[in-house]
Design a protein around this motif. Structure first.
Motif, PDB file in Angstrom:
ATOM      1  N   GLY A 282      19.257  -0.794  -4.386  1.00 22.76           N
ATOM      2  CA  GLY A 282      20.679  -0.658  -4.660  1.00 22.76           C
ATOM      3  C   GLY A 282      21.390  -0.006  -3.500  1.00 22.76           C
ATOM      4  N   GLY A 283      22.545   0.562  -3.774  1.00 21.51           N
ATOM      5  CA  GLY A 283      23.389   1.172  -2.764  1.00 21.51           C
ATOM      6  C   GLY A 283      24.809   0.697  -2.937  1.00 21.51           C
ATOM      7  N   GLN A 284      25.544   0.589  -1.840  1.00 16.61           N
ATOM      8  CA  GLN A 284      26.942   0.167  -1.881  1.00 16.61           C
ATOM      9  C   GLN A 284      27.044  -1.287  -2.329  1.00 16.61           C
ATOM     10  N   ILE A 285      27.982  -1.557  -3.243  1.00 18.85           N
ATOM     11  CA  ILE A 285      28.174  -2.933  -3.712  1.00 18.85           C
ATOM     12  C   ILE A 285      29.610  -3.408  -3.508  1.00 18.85           C
TER      13      ILE A 285
ATOM     14  N   ALA B  93       0.828  -1.207   0.000  1.00 17.26           N
ATOM     15  CA  ALA B  93       0.000   0.000   0.000  1.00 17.26           C
ATOM     16  C   ALA B  93       0.861   1.256   0.000  1.00 17.26           C
ATOM     17  N   LYS B  94       1.940   1.269   0.780  1.00 18.67           N
ATOM     18  CA  LYS B  94       2.829   2.428   0.840  1.00 18.67           C
ATOM     19  C   LYS B  94       3.518   2.646  -0.508  1.00 18.67           C
ATOM     20  N   ILE B  95       3.970   1.586  -1.132  1.00 23.15           N
ATOM     21  CA  ILE B  95       4.608   1.677  -2.443  1.00 23.15           C
ATOM     22  C   ILE B  95       3.625   2.232  -3.468  1.00 23.15           C
ATOM     23  N   GLN B  96       2.397   1.735  -3.460  1.00 24.50           N
ATOM     24  CA  GLN B  96       1.380   2.229  -4.395  1.00 24.50           C
ATOM     25  C   GLN B  96       1.092   3.711  -4.149  1.00 24.50           C
ATOM     26  N   GLU B  97       1.061   4.111  -2.899  1.00 27.13           N
ATOM     27  CA  GLU B  97       0.825   5.514  -2.546  1.00 27.13           C
ATOM     28  C   GLU B  97       1.951   6.410  -3.089  1.00 27.13           C
TER      29      GLU B  97
ATOM     30  N   ARG C 208      13.925   1.378   3.061  1.00 27.55           N
ATOM     31  CA  ARG C 208      13.413   2.378   4.011  1.00 27.55           C
ATOM     32  C   ARG C 208      11.920   2.165   4.256  1.00 27.55           C
ATOM     33  N   ILE C 209      11.207   1.845   3.213  1.00 24.53           N
ATOM     34  CA  ILE C 209       9.766   1.575   3.356  1.00 24.53           C
ATOM     35  C   ILE C 209       9.563   0.379   4.277  1.00 24.53           C
ATOM     36  N   ALA C 210      10.326  -0.672   4.046  1.00 24.98           N
ATOM     37  CA  ALA C 210      10.202  -1.882   4.863  1.00 24.98           C
ATOM     38  C   ALA C 210      10.526  -1.611   6.324  1.00 24.98           C
ATOM     39  N   HIS C 211      11.521  -0.770   6.592  1.00 26.30           N
ATOM     40  CA  HIS C 211      11.915  -0.486   7.971  1.00 26.30           C
ATOM     41  C   HIS C 211      10.918   0.406   8.699  1.00 26.30           C
TER      42      HIS C 211
ATOM     43  N   HIS D 199      13.214  15.016  -4.513  1.00 25.09           N
ATOM     44  CA  HIS D 199      13.229  14.025  -3.413  1.00 25.09           C
ATOM     45  C   HIS D 199      11.952  13.187  -3.399  1.00 25.09           C
ATOM     46  N   ARG D 200      11.621  12.631  -4.546  1.00 22.39           N
ATOM     47  CA  ARG D 200      10.405  11.823  -4.666  1.00 22.39           C
ATOM     48  C   ARG D 200      10.721  10.328  -4.743  1.00 22.39           C
ATOM     49  N   TRP D 201      11.992   9.992  -4.720  1.00 21.76           N
ATOM     50  CA  TRP D 201      12.373   8.595  -4.756  1.00 21.76           C
ATOM     51  C   TRP D 201      12.472   8.064  -3.333  1.00 21.76           C
ATOM     52  N   GLN D 202      12.048   6.828  -3.145  1.00 20.28           N
ATOM     53  CA  GLN D 202      12.156   6.153  -1.845  1.00 20.28           C
ATOM     54  C   GLN D 202      12.881   4.828  -2.048  1.00 20.28           C
ATOM     55  N   HIS D 203      13.843   4.555  -1.192  1.00 16.61           N
ATOM     56  CA  HIS D 203      14.520   3.254  -1.229  1.00 16.61           C
ATOM     57  C   HIS D 203      13.579   2.224  -0.615  1.00 16.61           C
ATOM     58  N   VAL D 204      13.435   1.094  -1.266  1.00 14.67           N
ATOM     59  CA  VAL D 204      12.500   0.059  -0.808  1.00 14.67           C
ATOM     60  C   VAL D 204      12.835  -0.401   0.608  1.00 14.67           C
TER      61      VAL D 204
END
Length: 148
Positions: free
Chosen positions: A44-47, A29-33, A90-93, A83-88
């Motif tokens: 992604g992030g540090q690899i 629901a948060k992702i859809q919002e 962060r949503i989970a946490h 600043h409209r991008w959210q790391h997945v």
């Protein structure tokens, strides 16, 4: 292999799965919002070795990458100035799982062990489904991932 599971254990595993299912539904629901408001979900992030990448979570397309840690923030600022991008992650946490109610016949230490067992990526959906008495697809839906 078929397991013979005492009813209280089966009931408690189902409670755990339902709690995970609530979290999975809240994340969806948060992702859809976010997406409905014009945002984008990234991963992604540090690899390793100072290298990093930013991926579109839905498609897996690499949006940016680099080899200097400080260039990550530069790329984010350039690609997402509003600043409209959210790391997945962060949503989970941001979403907390409720603790399943105690089950008669399941001592607290066993309840904790069952939660850790369900939570372990080393436990297959097939094993969990067998103990819960559910089909594998329902277990995967509750957990929000396939862990075969």
């Amino acid at each position: 292999m078929e397991f013979s599971m005492p009813d209280p254990v089966r009931v408690h595993v189902r409670k755990i799965l339902r709690a995970y299912g609530e979290v999975s539904e809240a994340e969806t629901a948060k992702i859809q919002e976010i997406e409905a408001a014009g945002g984008r979900i990234i991963t992604g992030g540090q690899i390793g070795g100072g290298r990093w990448q930013i991926l579109d979570w839905r498609t897996g397309v690499r949006l940016a990458h680099g080899d200097r840690p400080e260039s990550y923030n530069e790329a984010r600022a350039r690609l997402d100035p509003e600043h409209r991008w959210q790391h997945v992650d962060r949503i989970a946490h941001e979403i907390e799982m409720s603790e399943p109610a105690p089950t008669d016949g399941v001592p607290p230490s066993l309840a904790q062990a069952l939660r850790e067992w369900v939570d372990s990526r080393g436990t297959s959906n097939e094993e969990i489904a067998e103990v819960a008495g559910w089909d594998v697809a329902e277990v995967a839906r509750c957990l929000g991932y396939e862990n075969d």
